[in-house]
Each structure stands twice: as structure tokens, then as C-alpha cells.
Design a protein around this motif. Structure first.
Motif, PDB file in Angstrom:
ATOM      1  N   SER A 196     -25.430  23.640  33.193  1.00  0.00           N
ATOM      2  CA  SER A 196     -26.153  22.486  32.707  1.00  0.00           C
ATOM      3  C   SER A 196     -25.807  21.229  33.203  1.00  0.00           C
ATOM      4  O   SER A 196     -26.420  20.126  33.246  1.00  0.00           O
ATOM      5  N   GLU A 197     -24.417  21.324  33.863  1.00  0.00           N
ATOM      6  CA  GLU A 197     -23.957  20.005  34.455  1.00  0.00           C
ATOM      7  C   GLU A 197     -24.209  19.927  35.988  1.00  0.00           C
ATOM      8  O   GLU A 197     -24.489  20.959  36.613  1.00  0.00           O
ATOM      9  N   GLU A 198     -23.691  18.721  36.460  1.00  0.00           N
ATOM     10  CA  GLU A 198     -23.725  18.629  37.928  1.00  0.00           C
ATOM     11  C   GLU A 198     -22.745  19.391  38.728  1.00  0.00           C
ATOM     12  O   GLU A 198     -23.186  19.932  39.900  1.00  0.00           O
ATOM     13  N   ALA A 251     -15.315  22.930  28.910  1.00  0.00           N
ATOM     14  CA  ALA A 251     -13.827  23.166  28.656  1.00  0.00           C
ATOM     15  C   ALA A 251     -13.142  23.228  29.614  1.00  0.00           C
ATOM     16  O   ALA A 251     -11.727  22.923  29.591  1.00  0.00           O
ATOM     17  N   SER A 252     -13.536  24.005  30.728  1.00  0.00           N
ATOM     18  CA  SER A 252     -12.712  24.106  31.931  1.00  0.00           C
ATOM     19  C   SER A 252     -12.659  22.775  32.779  1.00  0.00           C
ATOM     20  O   SER A 252     -12.102  22.799  34.211  1.00  0.00           O
ATOM     21  N   GLY A 253     -12.984  21.530  32.384  1.00  0.00           N
ATOM     22  CA  GLY A 253     -12.757  20.469  32.775  1.00  0.00           C
ATOM     23  C   GLY A 253     -11.696  19.467  32.815  1.00  0.00           C
ATOM     24  O   GLY A 253     -11.747  18.214  33.567  1.00  0.00           O
ATOM     25  N   GLY A 288      -4.213  22.468  33.092  1.00  0.00           N
ATOM     26  CA  GLY A 288      -4.345  23.353  32.160  1.00  0.00           C
ATOM     27  C   GLY A 288      -2.874  24.117  32.124  1.00  0.00           C
ATOM     28  O   GLY A 288      -2.571  24.667  33.165  1.00  0.00           O
ATOM     29  N   ALA A 289      -2.162  24.645  31.110  1.00  0.00           N
ATOM     30  CA  ALA A 289      -1.197  25.361  31.291  1.00  0.00           C
ATOM     31  C   ALA A 289      -1.581  26.739  31.610  1.00  0.00           C
ATOM     32  O   ALA A 289      -2.362  27.522  30.870  1.00  0.00           O
ATOM     33  N   LEU A 290      -0.785  27.573  32.279  1.00  0.00           N
ATOM     34  CA  LEU A 290      -0.977  28.935  32.600  1.00  0.00           C
ATOM     35  C   LEU A 290       0.298  29.858  32.282  1.00  0.00           C
ATOM     36  O   LEU A 290       1.312  29.704  32.925  1.00  0.00           O
ATOM     37  N   HIS A 313     -30.115  23.270  32.524  1.00  0.00           N
ATOM     38  CA  HIS A 313     -29.808  23.631  31.062  1.00  0.00           C
ATOM     39  C   HIS A 313     -30.830  24.630  30.575  1.00  0.00           C
ATOM     40  O   HIS A 313     -31.838  24.389  30.490  1.00  0.00           O
ATOM     41  N   ILE A 314     -30.564  25.936  30.358  1.00  0.00           N
ATOM     42  CA  ILE A 314     -31.256  27.166  29.750  1.00  0.00           C
ATOM     43  C   ILE A 314     -31.508  26.853  28.262  1.00  0.00           C
ATOM     44  O   ILE A 314     -30.470  26.945  27.719  1.00  0.00           O
ATOM     45  N   SER A 315     -32.676  26.765  27.820  1.00  0.00           N
ATOM     46  CA  SER A 315     -32.901  26.598  26.235  1.00  0.00           C
ATOM     47  C   SER A 315     -33.356  27.703  25.643  1.00  0.00           C
ATOM     48  O   SER A 315     -33.093  28.080  24.634  1.00  0.00           O
ATOM     49  N   LEU A 325     -12.813  32.678  25.357  1.00  0.00           N
ATOM     50  CA  LEU A 325     -11.625  32.698  26.111  1.00  0.00           C
ATOM     51  C   LEU A 325     -10.659  31.727  25.315  1.00  0.00           C
ATOM     52  O   LEU A 325      -9.593  31.807  25.792  1.00  0.00           O
ATOM     53  N   GLY A 326     -11.021  31.335  24.245  1.00  0.00           N
ATOM     54  CA  GLY A 326     -10.206  30.522  23.326  1.00  0.00           C
ATOM     55  C   GLY A 326      -9.292  29.396  23.920  1.00  0.00           C
ATOM     56  O   GLY A 326      -9.951  28.696  24.898  1.00  0.00           O
ATOM     57  N   SER A 327      -7.867  29.394  23.818  1.00  0.00           N
ATOM     58  CA  SER A 327      -7.001  28.277  24.310  1.00  0.00           C
ATOM     59  C   SER A 327      -6.564  28.717  25.481  1.00  0.00           C
ATOM     60  O   SER A 327      -5.422  27.758  25.926  1.00  0.00           O
TER      61      SER A 327
END
Ligand SMILES: Cc1cc2nc3c(=O)[nH]c(=O)nc-3n(C[C@H](O)[C@H](O)[C@H](O)COP(=O)(O)OP(=O)(O)OC[C@H]3O[C@@H](n4cnc5c(N)ncnc54)[C@H](O)[C@@H]3O)c2cc1C
Length: 661
Positions: free
Chosen positions: A283-285, A291-293, A297-299, A424-426, A611-613
Motif C-alpha cells: 500500500s505504501e511508498e 507495524a514494521s516501521g 525493535g527488540a529482538l 493497495h489491493i482492495s 506475528l504479534g508483538s
């Protein structure tokens, strides 16, 4: 078990091995027992890789030379050039630079003494090594066949001990009809007596090239019948969730992927490594903007006190993610990260009890988790912690969006991925045996035989997947300029909230957790809550007092499953399932029906999400498992874990027990 020395015979001229002809195709699968097999397997690959640029090699190594995993790992480590032993140094001296670099790659991937399969993707994805530090019939029974058949081209036996009869039959089940068992001449007669009727011919192992030999003889009827029976048994375990239902694709057919977060981008990468084209819709550029932006993020693995499939998945997944990051960085991608460890402490009686139970529940490998007292905690963190806790030494943080962009770029540059930005796939629709995708701007894409939904929080937005049991939770991560005592932070802190060491002068601190988010705007309340969580986590410390938060923050939505397992596999057709349920419920017969019948699915439609948190720890491995299935390759997980990952598990778990939905 003890190891025995493999011969270092010269390779046959490998140009004479006719890989283009049957029976070996573009993929060879070899399995070996005993650490001693590692070097010949890598030597074989170093001979083949340049002359057969399309070839991929799949290796299964059961390095189970001793009774415990830790001892077996020590034996294996002695084969690695970076091992500390004289044996390792001596063995390294005789290897080519290619073998040395493969060994170094393997060593850098941190093989650990943990249960199950540790997958190493080496040599730019052309060599996959599935490492097990154990070998027994129970483990082998867990391994599904590929296309319900055997898939191992040859077995190599270099362990000192001999296999049991039950192990032999499982080895035969996993072997292709023409496969042999190679062994040292000294083991030949002992093995021959055990292998009787298995259909695995015993062949002398006189050097790596022998691993490519094939026998063209027909299987004896007894061997054939026995393999068939064992394969039926194995398939029956996965009867409701059959693997490899859809045929493989032609070289020019693409798999469609909706989503370019951790899930979609890692899938594109795993497919590219398998030379499988994909078309990714985002959807995005750019990749990694939902969420992955986040900046950081803690690993670290999510662990439970009980022996559970979740522990297996998270330990393997977390180590696999580390390898992915390391390999992409080595390939020249700029992915900010620091494997600086994660310090996990309790913040009330309940959470302290839980952490204690986790620490005591299992015999964790110290590189996965170790207990630390409050002095060590303070020393590790660089800040006053005043609390005992758990330390994950190999954990740390990574910039998720950089990881996503690197994975997509890698796939695109490999020419196996077409990345469609701002698309964006609708709607998705099935016409005949293909899927078509409609974008909001009116464009249509297709036909695709296989379509994967890796759309994060939008996983349930399409009618085909609206009933999937996953819920969206909003999260705001505060981005706080480093200041005062915070500058000293050396490790990721995790308690009621988490706090990362500064990267480019900014810490990430979070995160809020709001069910069914209605809006994604910045929230002052959540910003304050994030600070309160840190204050509650370390009440006796003063480094967080007077912290200036500002309004720097990022909001995202995680897609959470109740059991914390990701979802991967074919999308359940819940409407069809409910219809069948009307006829088959509440009785022992109905339980049997569901145990024996493939559950209804949307043909060609797959799910990779939920994938949750902790998506950074499970996303890359989940993607690689799905890629293996899509490309009909062996999986790095057994049947039990596969059932836990299946998107229809919430219904099927009840139905196969004859329970009501
Ligand atoms: C606040 C917050 C903090 C977190 N912290 C951590 C952490 O510290 N450690 C950790 O391991 N995990 C963390 N997570 C979880 C982790 O970020 C997620 O598990 C992971 O990013 C999910 O990846 P995904 O690819 O499934 O989804 P996303 O990253 O959301 O990606 C979805 C993709 O699908 C695309 N898409 C969706 N619908 C469509 C459509 N219809 N058409 C085209 N494209 C579409 C989007 O554009 C996007 O590219 C955190 C999550 C949040 C929200």
C-alpha cells in the motif's frame, strides 16, 4: 556416540557428474549423521557451486555424536575453523578458501545446543543446512515427506554408533527410491545387516563426489511396501493439514504477495533465494512502513516455563532472524542493529514469579537465557536496575524498516521480485484456478496460481480471511532524545515496557497496547503511559526521573493471536468448514472424520501473519518455512509445530477432538 574420521579422498572430476540429467535435478538433498560429515558436505558444495549456477543444495546434518546436545555441539565446533581446538585449526589448514568461508558463515550463525532444527542459509541462499544435534526415530517421524514422498537423494553415515531398526525405517521413508546409504568401509558389514529390506543400498564413502552417486535398481517389494506404509502413517499425522497441496510453479510464474512488512519482505527474500519469482504489492511508498516501521525493535525469544512448541519456535526463529540480519549486512545492506543483549526484569510479584518459573522451567542454553542478580543487571545495563532478572545475551535491537527494505531490495536485485509500491489491493477473486487482484486505483493484477496474504493488521480485511482469529492492537512507541543518565544504557531493557539504547541520539520506549484501534493518531496519554511504565519497572532508580519525553512517537498496529504462534499456511475456507461441521460434530465418528479429512481451504491462497508483538523473532523463519512449502522443499519444522502454525488451528484443534466449535 563417538565420531570417526572421514577419508579426505580426492574429488572425482565433478564435471563428469551429469546433474542436468535425471535423477538429480536443480536441487539436491543430502542427509548425514555424525559431525564428521560436515566437511565432506561442504567440500562437495564448493566443487559444485560454480559449475552449476542454478543448483541449490539442501543438507540435513544430524550432528549427534554424543548423548547430550551440548557435547555433540562441542564435537561439531571442533570442525569449525574458528573453534578454539587444535583439531579445528588443523582441519582448517587442509580446506579450500571456499570451505573455510562456509565454515566461518556457519560459525557466525551461532549454532547452539537447542532442540530441533537450526536452519542456516549459506552462500547467498544456494546452500541450506538444517542442523540437528540429535538423531532418533521420534525426531525423524516428525519430519514430513515432501509431496508425501521421500526427498533425500543419499544418506551418509559417519557416526560411530549404528542406527536402530526404527531409525533405519524412518531414514528409508525420507529417502528417494534410488537413494543409497554411504558409509566408511569399516562400517559396511555392520550397517548392511541393519539395513536389510530397507531398500537403502550400502555404498562405500570414498570422498565427497560419492555423495552424488545414484543406483538405478528397482526397490524390492518389501522395501516398497514398508516405505509406503510409513509414508501413509506420516501423512495421516498431517491429514487435516496436508502440505504441498498446490503444484510447483513454472520458472516464469510469480507468486503474489500482499504486504511488505517483515512477513512479506522476508518471504520475497526466501523465495528469491529459491529462484522463485514473486510480485509484492504494498500500500505504501516503501517496505516496512506499517507495524514494521519502527526505528528500533527488540529482538529476543518469547519463552515459557513449560516444554512447548512455542519455545522451540522462538529459539529457532530468534537465531534465524539474527542470521538474516547478519547475512544482509554482510551483503552490503545498511541495517542499524546492535546485538547488545536484552535484560528482562519483573515489576511486580506476578511478573517476578513468572520470570523465575521461566528460568527454572528449562535447562536453557546460557546464550539463550541466563539469570542475573541485580549487580550484574546494573553492570550489563550501564544503568541502576536494582532488580534480579533474566538476560538474553544474543538478543538486542534492530531497525525493522531497514530490515524490510534490505530484504525487498535483495529480492528485487536478484531479479526474482517485482515490487509494486503504492498499490493497495482492495479485492481478490478466484477465477478458474487463478487469483486476480484489484487495486483501489482500478488496476488488475493476475493471474496467480499462488497468493500470499502478508498484510499485517489488514489480514482480516478481505472476505476470504475475515474470520481468522487474530486481533489488531494499536501500539505507540515513544522516540525520546537521549539525555542525562540514559546515555549510559548499554542493553535493551524489558520490564513493563521496553527501552532501547540510543541510536543516532534517540531511544525507543514503549509500547502502548490498545485493542481494536479506531485511530492511529499520536496520543499524549499513551506517551505519558510509556514513561510511567518505565518508572513502574525501575521504581528505585533515578535515571528516568525528570525525563523529557517530547512528542516524538510512532504508531502501528500489531496482529495478535491468542496462542502467540504466527499463522502460516493455506487460508482456511471457514464458510465451507462450517457447512461440513453441520454434518460432522460432537461424536467420536465426527472426530475421526476431521482427523482423516483435509480441512477446507481456499485453493492457492496462503496466509503469513499474526506475528504479534515479537514479529522480529518469528517473522523471518515463518517466511522461510512458507517459502519451503510453496517451493516443495523440506521444512525446518516437524509436524507437531506445523499444526500449531496452521491458520485453521483454532477450529481444527477442537474438531479433531470431537469438541463443539
Ligand atoms: C508499537 C509496536 C512495537 C513493536 N515492537 C516490537 C519489538 O520490539 N520487537 C518485535 O519483535 N516486534 C515488535 N512489534 C511487532 C512487529 O513490529 C510486528 O510483528 C511485525 O512488524 C509485523 O509484520 P507484518 O509484515 O506482519 O505486518 P506489517 O509490518 O504491518 O506489514 C503489513 C504490510 O502489508 C501492506 N498491506 C496491508 N494491506 C494491504 C493491501 N490491502 N494492499 C497492499 N498492501 C497492503 C502494508 O503496506 C505493509 O507493507 C511491534 C509492533 C508495534 C505496533
Amino acid at each position: 556416540m563417538e565420531t570417526t574420521q572421514a577419508p579426505t579422498a580426492t574429488l572425482e572430476p565433478y564435471q563428469q557428474i551429469r546433474l542436468g540429467d535425471k535423477p538429480f535435478g536443480r536441487q539436491i538433498c543430502l542427509a548425514a549423521v555424525g559431525s564428521e560429515a560436515l566437511l565432506p558436505l561442504l567440500q562437495l558444495w564448493s566443487q559444485l557451486r560454480q559449475d552449476y549456477p542454478k543448483l541449490v543444495l539442501q543438507l540435513l546434518l544430524f550432528a549427534a555424536d554424543k548423548d547430550s546436545r551440548a557435547e555433540s555441539l562441542k564435537v561439531l565446533q571442533s570442525k569449525l575453523p574458528l573453534g578454539q581446538t587444535t583439531e579445528a585449526t588443523a582441519s582448517a589448514e587442509h580446506q579450500t578458501s571456499e570451505v573455510i568461508s562456509l565454515l566461518a558463515e556457519l560459525q557466525a550463525g551461532k549454532p547452539l545446543a537447542i532442540p530441533g532444527c537450526q536452519r542456516f542459509v549459506l552462500d547467498g541462499g544456494r546452500l541450506t543446512l538444517d542442523l540437528y544435534l540429535e538423531f532418533d526415530a521420534t525426531l525423524l517421524k516428525e519430519l514430513p515427506g515432501v509431496n508425501h514422498n521421500g526427498w533425500i537423494d543419499n544418506w551418509l553415515w559417519l557416526a560411530e554408533s549404528l542406527p536402530s531398526q526404527a531409525e533405519v525405517w524412518q531414514m528409508a521413508r525420507l529417502a528417494k527410491d534410488y537413494a543409497s546409504l554411504l558409509c566408511l568401509p569399516s562400517k559396511r558389514s555392520a550397517l548392511a545387516s541393519i539395513m536389510v529390506n530397507s531398500g537403502l543400498n550400502i555404498v562405500d564413502f570414498n570422498g565427497p563426489a560419492a555423495l552424488l552417486l545414484t543406483q538405478q535398481t528397482e526397490l524390492e517389494p518389501i522395501a516398497k511396501a514398508e516405505r509406503l506404509a510409513l509414508r501413509r502413517q506420516s501423512n495421516a499425522r498431517l491429514a487435516p493439514w496436508p502440505l504441498y497441496r498446490e503444484s510447483t510453479l513454472a520458472a516464469d510464474e510469480s507468486i503474489a504477495i500482499i504486504g511488505a512488512g517483515v512477513a512479506g519482505s522476508q518471504l520475497a527474500l526466501s523465495l528469491a533465494e529459491r529462484h522463485q519469482p514473486s510480485q509484492v504489492f504494498c500500500s505504501e511508498e516503501n517496505a516496512g512502513q506499517s507495524a514494521s516501521g519502527n526505528r528500533q525493535g527488540a529482538l529476543y525469544p518469547l519463552l515459557t516455563p513449560e516444554t512447548s512448541e512455542l519455545n522451540t519456535l522462538f529459539q529457532q526463529g530468534f537465531l534465524f532472524s539474527r542470521r538474516r540480519i547478519t547475512a544482509l549486512v554482510a551483503a552490503g545492506f545498511d541495517i542499524a542493529h546492535d546485538f547488545c543483549g536484552v535484560l528482562h526484569t519483573g515489576f511486580d510479584e506476578r511478573s517476578r514469579t513468572r520470570l523465575n518459573k521461566i528460568a527454572e522451567g528449562q535447562n536453557w542454553h546460557p546464550d539463550i537465557l541466563r539469570r542475573v542478580n541485580n549487580f550484574e543487571a546494573t553492570e550489563l545495563a550501564g544503568l541502576d536496575i536494582k532488580e534480579d532478572g533474566l538476560f538474553y545475551p544474543l538478543g538486542g535491537w534492530v531497525c525493522p524498516r531497514a530490515l524490510c527494505r534490505a530484504a525487498i531490495q535483495y529480492a528485487v536485485e536478484s531479479t526474482y521480485c517485482d515490487f509494486q509500491r503504492r498499490t493497495h489491493i482492495s479485492e481478490i477473486s478466484r477465477e478458474g484456478s487463478h487469483w486476480w487482484l484489484s487495486a483501489t486505483d482500478g488496476r488488475r493484477f493476475g493471474p496467480f496460481k499462488k497468493l500470499v496474504l502478508a498484510s499485517g493488521a489488514s489480514l482480516t480485511a478481505l472476505p476470504q480471511t475475515s474470520a481468522l482469529p487474530a486481533s489488531p492492537f494499536r501500539g505507540q512507541v515513544s522516540e525520546v532524545a537521549t539525555q542525562g543518565g540514559l546515555r549510559a544504557l548499554k542493553t535493551v531493557l524489558c520490564a513493563k515496557g521496553y527501552l532501547t539504547p540510543a541510536w543516532e541520539g534517540i531511544h525507543c520506549l514503549g509500547a502502548s497496547y490498545v485493542k481494536d484501534p479506531e485511530q492511529l493518531a499520536y496520543s499524549d496519554v499513551e506517551q505519558r503511559e510509556n514513561l510511567q511504565k518505565i518508572a513502574m519497572s525501575y521504581p528505585d532508580a533515578d535515571w528516568h526521573q525528570g525525563l523529557v519525553m517530547g512528542q516524538g512517537a510512532r504508531v502501528g498496529v500489531r496482529m495478535v493471536t491468542r496462542d502467540h504462534f504466527p499463522m502460516l499456511g493455506q487460508a482456511p475456507d471457514v464458510e465451507a468448514l462450517m457447512q461440513v461441521y453441520q454434518q460432522h460434530q460432537h461424536t467420536p465418528e465426527s472426530a475421526r472424520y476431521w482427523q482423516q479429512t483435509p480441512a477446507p481451504v481456499h485453493p492457492g491462497l496462503y496466509v503469513l501473519g499474526g506475528l504479534g508483538s515479537r514479529g522480529l523473532s518469528t517473522g523471518p523463519l515463518a517466511a522461510d518455512i512458507l517459502a519451503s512449502e510453496l517451493c516443495h522443499q523440506p521444512l525446518p519444522v516437524g509436524s507437531t509445530l506445523l499444526q500449531r502454525l496452521n491458520p485453521n488451528r483454532m477450529w481444527m484443534r477442537k474438531l479433531i477432538k470431537g469438541k463443539a466449535l
